[in-house]
Design an enzyme around this catalytic site. Structure first.
Site, PDB file in Angstrom:
ATOM      1  N   GLU A  25     -55.239   9.527-104.295  1.00 36.76           N
ATOM      2  CA  GLU A  25     -54.825  10.616-105.171  1.00 36.76           C
ATOM      3  C   GLU A  25     -54.890  11.914-104.381  1.00 36.76           C
ATOM      4  OE1 GLU A  25     -56.147  12.936-109.245  1.00 36.76           O
ATOM      5  OE2 GLU A  25     -57.358  11.291-108.512  1.00 36.76           O
ATOM      6  N   ASN A  29     -54.889  22.373-106.711  1.00 38.65           N
ATOM      7  CA  ASN A  29     -55.502  23.177-107.763  1.00 38.65           C
ATOM      8  C   ASN A  29     -54.612  24.380-108.035  1.00 38.65           C
ATOM      9  OD1 ASN A  29     -57.797  21.489-107.956  1.00 38.65           O
ATOM     10  ND2 ASN A  29     -58.637  22.461-106.136  1.00 38.65           N
ATOM     11  N   ARG A  48     -74.255  20.108 -99.531  1.00 38.48           N
ATOM     12  CA  ARG A  48     -73.130  19.864-100.441  1.00 38.48           C
ATOM     13  C   ARG A  48     -72.417  18.577-100.041  1.00 38.48           C
ATOM     14  NH1 ARG A  48     -71.022  23.159-103.990  1.00 38.48           N
ATOM     15  NH2 ARG A  48     -71.745  25.275-104.179  1.00 38.48           N
ATOM     16  N   HIS A  53     -64.695  11.466 -96.526  1.00 33.47           N
ATOM     17  CA  HIS A  53     -63.431  11.539 -95.795  1.00 33.47           C
ATOM     18  C   HIS A  53     -62.470  10.441 -96.242  1.00 33.47           C
ATOM     19  CE1 HIS A  53     -65.670   8.453 -93.562  1.00 33.47           C
ATOM     20  NE2 HIS A  53     -64.479   7.978 -93.209  1.00 33.47           N
ATOM     21  N   MET A  84     -69.452   5.233 -80.828  1.00 38.59           N
ATOM     22  CA  MET A  84     -68.371   4.361 -81.326  1.00 38.59           C
ATOM     23  C   MET A  84     -67.062   4.787 -80.677  1.00 38.59           C
ATOM     24  SD  MET A  84     -69.346   3.949 -85.343  1.00 38.59           S
ATOM     25  CE  MET A  84     -68.006   2.834 -85.652  1.00 38.59           C
ATOM     26  N   GLU A  99     -60.422  10.142 -90.860  1.00 38.83           N
ATOM     27  CA  GLU A  99     -60.779   9.115 -89.877  1.00 38.83           C
ATOM     28  C   GLU A  99     -59.504   8.456 -89.359  1.00 38.83           C
ATOM     29  OE1 GLU A  99     -63.893   5.399 -89.323  1.00 38.83           O
ATOM     30  OE2 GLU A  99     -63.423   6.097 -91.332  1.00 38.83           O
TER      31      GLU A  99
END
Length: 114
Positions: A25, A29, A48, A53, A84, A99
């Site tokens: 989605e 705003n 916060r 992600h 990684m 990502e």
């Protein structure tokens, strides 16, 4: 994947709740573009944490990052950064992490237990 906007004609009774499988989605705003006091919280700030992600599968992480780099938003993690190797986290214009994952996953050298 079928895409349905809430602005679309839903007289058929089809809504987002009827979908199975992957759904992403994207929202805007409305009105915030004219609100000088509006502040965006992307969920990755200290104290916060929340959203996190989104990720995208790509055929070549390095080529994908090369294509993103000129946009100038930067990276949280370059493909060869950290422990990684072969995946990346780019920033979008609002500071969200995106990502970049190789299609087929990463090879960690783990041995499969039978």
């Amino acid at each position: 994947m079928q895409i349905l906007s809430f602005a679309d004609d839903t007289s058929s009774g089809e809504t987002m709740g009827n979908f199975f499988g992957q759904v992403l989605e994207l929202t805007h705003n409305h009105g915030t573009e004219n609100d000088d006091d509006y502040k965006l919280f992307n969920g990755n700030e200290d104290n916060r944490k929340g959203f996190g992600h989104v990720g995208f599968l790509v055929d070549d992480v390095y080529k994908a990052c090369d294509a993103l780099r000129p946009m100038g938003y930067g990276f949280k993690k370059e493909p060869d950064g950290g422990s990684m190797k072969g995946l990346a986290f780019a920033f979008d214009p609002d500071g969200y992490w995106v990502e970049i994952v190789p299609r087929g996953g990463l090879d960690f050298g783990d041995k499969r237990k039978v």
